[in-house]
Design a protein around this motif. Structure first.
Motif, PDB file in Angstrom:
ATOM      1  N   GLU A  76     -19.834 -24.708 -42.769  1.00 44.14           N
ATOM      2  CA  GLU A  76     -19.939 -24.200 -41.462  1.00 44.14           C
ATOM      3  C   GLU A  76     -19.184 -24.778 -40.381  1.00 44.14           C
ATOM      4  OE1 GLU A  76     -21.477 -21.331 -40.986  1.00 44.14           O
ATOM      5  OE2 GLU A  76     -20.736 -21.266 -39.037  1.00 44.14           O
ATOM      6  N   MET A  77     -18.789 -26.089 -40.390  1.00 50.12           N
ATOM      7  CA  MET A  77     -18.133 -26.965 -39.680  1.00 50.12           C
ATOM      8  C   MET A  77     -16.672 -26.665 -39.817  1.00 50.12           C
ATOM      9  SD  MET A  77     -19.872 -30.561 -39.387  1.00 50.12           S
ATOM     10  CE  MET A  77     -21.830 -30.726 -39.380  1.00 50.12           C
ATOM     11  N   THR A  78     -16.323 -26.271 -41.153  1.00 46.62           N
ATOM     12  CA  THR A  78     -14.774 -25.890 -41.663  1.00 46.62           C
ATOM     13  C   THR A  78     -14.408 -24.907 -41.128  1.00 46.62           C
ATOM     14  OG1 THR A  78     -15.413 -25.012 -43.836  1.00 46.62           O
ATOM     15  CG2 THR A  78     -15.248 -27.446 -43.487  1.00 46.62           C
ATOM     16  N   ARG A  79     -15.360 -23.696 -40.671  1.00 39.75           N
ATOM     17  CA  ARG A  79     -14.921 -22.460 -40.197  1.00 39.75           C
ATOM     18  C   ARG A  79     -13.715 -22.324 -39.241  1.00 39.75           C
ATOM     19  NH1 ARG A  79     -18.345 -17.981 -41.804  1.00 39.75           N
ATOM     20  NH2 ARG A  79     -19.958 -18.690 -42.934  1.00 39.75           N
ATOM     21  N   GLY A  80     -13.752 -23.510 -38.545  1.00 39.53           N
ATOM     22  CA  GLY A  80     -12.500 -23.260 -37.447  1.00 39.53           C
ATOM     23  C   GLY A  80     -11.543 -24.180 -37.705  1.00 39.53           C
ATOM     24  N   CYS A  81     -11.438 -24.745 -38.977  1.00 42.01           N
ATOM     25  CA  CYS A  81     -10.138 -25.535 -39.454  1.00 42.01           C
ATOM     26  C   CYS A  81      -9.070 -24.332 -39.307  1.00 42.01           C
ATOM     27  CB  CYS A  81     -10.499 -26.003 -40.963  1.00 42.01           C
ATOM     28  SG  CYS A  81      -8.768 -26.768 -41.586  1.00 42.01           S
TER      29      CYS A  81
END
Length: 114
Positions: free
Chosen positions: A89-94
């Motif tokens: 979920e944290m990678t979604r903004g990568c």
């Protein structure tokens, strides 16, 4: 919380990008990384050079070409998260995802010494 290694592969070559595109991309990465740091989940990470050495066994080290294109490991990030799903979920903004990168998420096993 568990630690996770995010392996960032591939992505668009920015060698022909305009200075404005490069600046915009850098700003997106700084924003995303800044948010991870502010949340306390970020442990560390770096970009990797595209060249390196490969240790084949205890006597052979080669400078043969590393994998190129989409399989090239471009960098890594260490995160703390409650689960692999939370790390994902944290990678979604990568910003790299919009430029063709993929991110492999691997949990890090903690070694327990007797």
């Amino acid at each position: 919380m568990q630690e996770f290694l995010l392996i960032i592969r591939g992505g668009e070559d920015l060698g022909n990008a305009s200075p404005q595109e490069m600046q915009q991309t850098l700003q997106h990465w700084q924003k995303w990384m800044g948010d991870l740091m502010a949340s306390g989940n970020y442990i560390g990470g770096q970009n990797l050079e595209s060249e390196g050495l490969t240790v084949l066994n205890s006597t052979t080290v080669t400078d043969r070409p590393l994998v190129e294109g989409k399989e090239l490991v471009a960098g890594y990030i260490l995160l703390r998260a409650n689960s692999a799903a939370e790390a994902a979920e944290m990678t979604r903004g990568c910003p790299g995802l919009a430029r063709g990168c993929t991110i492999e998420i691997r949990g890090i096993r903690q070694l327990h010494h007797p």
